[in-house]
Scaffold this motif. Structure first.
Motif, PDB file in Angstrom:
ATOM      1  N   UNK A   1       0.846  -1.191   0.000  1.00 31.05           N
ATOM      2  CA  UNK A   1       0.000   0.000   0.000  1.00 31.05           C
ATOM      3  C   UNK A   1       0.886   1.246   0.000  1.00 31.05           C
ATOM      4  N   UNK A   2       1.920   1.189   0.853  1.00 29.89           N
ATOM      5  CA  UNK A   2       2.831   2.334   0.937  1.00 29.89           C
ATOM      6  C   UNK A   2       3.525   2.565  -0.398  1.00 29.89           C
ATOM      7  N   UNK A   3       3.991   1.506  -1.022  1.00 31.23           N
ATOM      8  CA  UNK A   3       4.692   1.658  -2.290  1.00 31.23           C
ATOM      9  C   UNK A   3       3.757   2.217  -3.353  1.00 31.23           C
ATOM     10  N   UNK A   4       2.536   1.721  -3.377  1.00 32.86           N
ATOM     11  CA  UNK A   4       1.585   2.135  -4.411  1.00 32.86           C
ATOM     12  C   UNK A   4       1.220   3.604  -4.260  1.00 32.86           C
ATOM     13  N   UNK A   5       0.875   4.000  -3.048  1.00 35.47           N
ATOM     14  CA  UNK A   5       0.408   5.379  -2.859  1.00 35.47           C
ATOM     15  C   UNK A   5       1.572   6.360  -2.923  1.00 35.47           C
ATOM     16  N   UNK A   6       2.706   5.989  -2.318  1.00 32.34           N
ATOM     17  CA  UNK A   6       3.820   6.946  -2.274  1.00 32.34           C
ATOM     18  C   UNK A   6       4.385   7.228  -3.664  1.00 32.34           C
ATOM     19  N   UNK A   7       4.102   6.331  -4.624  1.00 35.26           N
ATOM     20  CA  UNK A   7       4.545   6.596  -5.995  1.00 35.26           C
ATOM     21  C   UNK A   7       3.911   7.880  -6.523  1.00 35.26           C
ATOM     22  N   UNK A   8       2.741   8.250  -5.954  1.00 35.12           N
ATOM     23  CA  UNK A   8       2.057   9.464  -6.401  1.00 35.12           C
ATOM     24  C   UNK A   8       2.360  10.656  -5.489  1.00 35.12           C
ATOM     25  N   UNK A   9       3.238  10.460  -4.526  1.00 35.91           N
ATOM     26  CA  UNK A   9       3.546  11.525  -3.573  1.00 35.91           C
ATOM     27  C   UNK A   9       4.796  12.276  -4.008  1.00 35.91           C
ATOM     28  N   UNK A  10       5.103  13.350  -3.290  1.00 33.74           N
ATOM     29  CA  UNK A  10       6.257  14.175  -3.651  1.00 33.74           C
ATOM     30  C   UNK A  10       7.566  13.400  -3.537  1.00 33.74           C
TER      31      UNK A  10
ATOM     32  N   UNK B   1       4.373   3.756   5.920  1.00 30.54           N
ATOM     33  CA  UNK B   1       3.576   2.640   6.451  1.00 30.54           C
ATOM     34  C   UNK B   1       2.580   3.161   7.489  1.00 30.54           C
ATOM     35  N   UNK B   2       3.038   4.090   8.334  1.00 33.52           N
ATOM     36  CA  UNK B   2       2.133   4.687   9.325  1.00 33.52           C
ATOM     37  C   UNK B   2       0.967   5.381   8.620  1.00 33.52           C
ATOM     38  N   UNK B   3       1.271   6.139   7.577  1.00 33.32           N
ATOM     39  CA  UNK B   3       0.226   6.870   6.848  1.00 33.32           C
ATOM     40  C   UNK B   3      -0.714   5.900   6.124  1.00 33.32           C
ATOM     41  N   UNK B   4      -0.151   4.833   5.589  1.00 35.23           N
ATOM     42  CA  UNK B   4      -0.976   3.825   4.912  1.00 35.23           C
ATOM     43  C   UNK B   4      -1.918   3.165   5.909  1.00 35.23           C
ATOM     44  N   UNK B   5      -1.401   2.869   7.112  1.00 38.94           N
ATOM     45  CA  UNK B   5      -2.229   2.248   8.139  1.00 38.94           C
ATOM     46  C   UNK B   5      -3.401   3.135   8.516  1.00 38.94           C
ATOM     47  N   UNK B   6      -3.116   4.418   8.711  1.00 41.74           N
ATOM     48  CA  UNK B   6      -4.185   5.358   9.056  1.00 41.74           C
ATOM     49  C   UNK B   6      -5.178   5.487   7.901  1.00 41.74           C
ATOM     50  N   UNK B   7      -4.673   5.458   6.686  1.00 44.47           N
ATOM     51  CA  UNK B   7      -5.548   5.542   5.497  1.00 44.47           C
ATOM     52  C   UNK B   7      -6.453   4.314   5.416  1.00 44.47           C
ATOM     53  N   UNK B   8      -5.884   3.147   5.688  1.00 40.02           N
ATOM     54  CA  UNK B   8      -6.682   1.917   5.636  1.00 40.02           C
ATOM     55  C   UNK B   8      -7.763   1.917   6.708  1.00 40.02           C
ATOM     56  N   UNK B   9      -7.458   2.537   7.846  1.00 36.60           N
ATOM     57  CA  UNK B   9      -8.431   2.547   8.946  1.00 36.60           C
ATOM     58  C   UNK B   9      -9.525   3.589   8.744  1.00 36.60           C
ATOM     59  N   UNK B  10      -9.470   4.348   7.652  1.00 36.30           N
ATOM     60  CA  UNK B  10     -10.499   5.370   7.419  1.00 36.30           C
ATOM     61  C   UNK B  10     -11.830   4.774   6.982  1.00 36.30           C
ATOM     62  N   UNK B  11     -11.827   3.525   6.555  1.00 34.72           N
ATOM     63  CA  UNK B  11     -13.118   2.928   6.217  1.00 34.72           C
ATOM     64  C   UNK B  11     -13.049   1.850   5.169  1.00 34.72           C
ATOM     65  N   UNK B  12     -14.196   1.264   4.913  1.00 40.40           N
ATOM     66  CA  UNK B  12     -14.275   0.101   4.032  1.00 40.40           C
ATOM     67  C   UNK B  12     -13.848   0.406   2.600  1.00 40.40           C
ATOM     68  N   UNK B  13     -14.182   1.594   2.091  1.00 37.15           N
ATOM     69  CA  UNK B  13     -13.889   1.860   0.673  1.00 37.15           C
ATOM     70  C   UNK B  13     -12.383   1.887   0.434  1.00 37.15           C
ATOM     71  N   UNK B  14     -11.625   2.448   1.368  1.00 42.12           N
ATOM     72  CA  UNK B  14     -10.168   2.449   1.196  1.00 42.12           C
ATOM     73  C   UNK B  14      -9.615   1.023   1.234  1.00 42.12           C
ATOM     74  N   UNK B  15     -10.169   0.198   2.113  1.00 47.72           N
ATOM     75  CA  UNK B  15      -9.709  -1.194   2.191  1.00 47.72           C
ATOM     76  C   UNK B  15     -10.037  -1.947   0.901  1.00 47.72           C
ATOM     77  N   UNK B  16     -11.216  -1.678   0.360  1.00 44.39           N
ATOM     78  CA  UNK B  16     -11.589  -2.363  -0.882  1.00 44.39           C
ATOM     79  C   UNK B  16     -10.682  -1.928  -2.023  1.00 44.39           C
ATOM     80  N   UNK B  17     -10.359  -0.647  -2.056  1.00 39.24           N
ATOM     81  CA  UNK B  17      -9.475  -0.172  -3.114  1.00 39.24           C
ATOM     82  C   UNK B  17      -8.072  -0.771  -2.941  1.00 39.24           C
ATOM     83  N   UNK B  18      -7.612  -0.815  -1.686  1.00 43.27           N
ATOM     84  CA  UNK B  18      -6.293  -1.417  -1.430  1.00 43.27           C
ATOM     85  C   UNK B  18      -6.285  -2.880  -1.863  1.00 43.27           C
ATOM     86  N   UNK B  19      -7.383  -3.586  -1.597  1.00 47.57           N
ATOM     87  CA  UNK B  19      -7.459  -4.997  -2.013  1.00 47.57           C
ATOM     88  C   UNK B  19      -7.283  -5.117  -3.520  1.00 47.57           C
TER      89      UNK B  19
END
Lengths: 294, 52
Positions: A1-10, A191-209
């Motif tokens: 999750x961290x690798x995927x999202x951070x690719x779009x980060x600064x 990883x910390x940011x990804x964890x908090x993002x995943x805990x924001x709700x079901x839609x984020x978890x489904x997208x991560x899946x």
């Protein structure tokens, strides 16, 4: 999750994720410096450090997320039914083994009355389905795989008998900590940011899946959706700080079960500076499908 | 060109094509090139297993 999202980060990609199929191979790659960091089961990381390998645990991968699974049509209805059975575990240096032994003892069963066999995680569901084993103790998504396939039933989740259960931890070579501490901090923050993002709700978890299944695990996203959402706290991604009390318990269990010769002090195998540095991080601001993450 | 030479040329072309496709499809060049960089300039290799 961290690798995927951070690719779009600064900061962009600072890491190359490399998939393995078993923990022993990860251990060898880490020892030979082919890998500078790795996710591995906590007792294996502690044992490596106790053997003098220059590595440290810097963060957790998740909490909960392991379960003991039996055949749906089998006779085992409670942990007491595990007596005399064959149970697959990922490694003798794993919390999946320790939780089985803990539960057996809770039910007054001598651990020598069960046969524990080491098996690569991707093989356990097939082995259960084929009747080669009676049960397995493994991390997700393999309990979900057995449930989805209709041939496996969760006997118990590890968290039911082991509050604040942990399994995989992030281990980093000491030379990488010394020479690339900034990059390790970016990884832990991510990883910390990804964890908090995943805990924001079901839609984020489904997208991560979806993206983890397609681009990282090479698994059916439906399987990962099951593992991440049935229920939502089946696997937790906060808090990921390695706490001394959790690891003291693991070390005590390792000594008790003869996979560690003697106790080892927490700070000998954990470097808490990166977890401390990540404490003020907030969830990724990332909309599923977006090309930008902040 | 004799028949023998034609066969040899065909085999050589086949080997070159298969080798080229193997290098293109099965070798992760970014990993190999990254591993040759000094540690301070290298992306870190992070091992994982498809399990939580």
């Amino acid at each position: 999750v961290t690798d995927y999202i951070s690719a779009y980060s600064a900061s962009g990609n600072l890491f190359i994720p490399r998939m393995f199929q078993g923990f022993p191979e990860i251990k060898e790659a880490l020892m030979s410096n082919k890998m500078q960091a790795a996710f591995m089961v906590a007792p294996m990381a502690i044992a490596l450090r106790a053997q003098g390998v220059p590595v440290k645990i810097v963060y957790l991968g998740h909490r909960y997320g392991s379960a003991v699974v039996v055949r749906t049509d089998g006779p085992i209805r409670s942990p007491a039914g595990l007596r005399g059975k064959t149970i697959a575990i990922p490694s003798r240096f794993s919390n999946e083994r320790l939780v089985v032994i803990k539960v057996l003892k809770d039910f007054k069963i001598d651990p020598s009355e069960v046969k524990l066999v080491e098996m690569a995680p991707p093989d356990v569901a097939g082995a259960l389905n084929a009747g080669a084993i009676d049960a397995f103790s493994m991390g997700e998504p393999f309990p979900s795989q057995a449930e989805m396939g209709g041939f496996g039933r969760v006997l118990f989740h590890a968290k039911e008998y082991w509050p604040d259960y942990t399994s995989c931890v992030l281990v980093v070579r000491q030379d990488a900590i010394d020479e690339r501490g900034d990059a390790i901090q970016v990884l832990v923050d991510g990883i910390a940011r990804s964890g908090l993002w995943l805990e924001e709700g079901q839609s984020n978890r489904e997208h991560a899946a979806d993206f983890v299944g397609r681009f990282y695990f090479n698994q059916d996203p439906k399987l990962l959706r099951w593992a991440l959402t049935k229920p939502l706290d089946r696997v937790k991604y906060t808090p990921l700080t390695p706490y001394k009390k959790d690891f003291d318990f693991i070390v005590d269990m390792m000594v008790e079960t003869d996979v560690l010769d003697e106790r080892i002090e927490f700070l000998e195998y954990v470097d808490p500076q990166f977890a401390e540095g990540a404490k003020r991080e907030t969830a990724w601001k990332y909309e599923p499908g977006s090309q930008r993450a902040e | 060109m004799t028949r023998g030479r034609k066969i040899a040329a065909g085999i050589a072309a086949w080997i070159i094509a298969i080798t080229g496709l193997h290098f293109a499809w099965n070798v992760n060049w970014s990993v190999i090139l990254n591993d040759r960089l000094p540690l301070d300039k290298r992306k870190l290799n992070v091992a994982y297993i498809p399990v939580t």
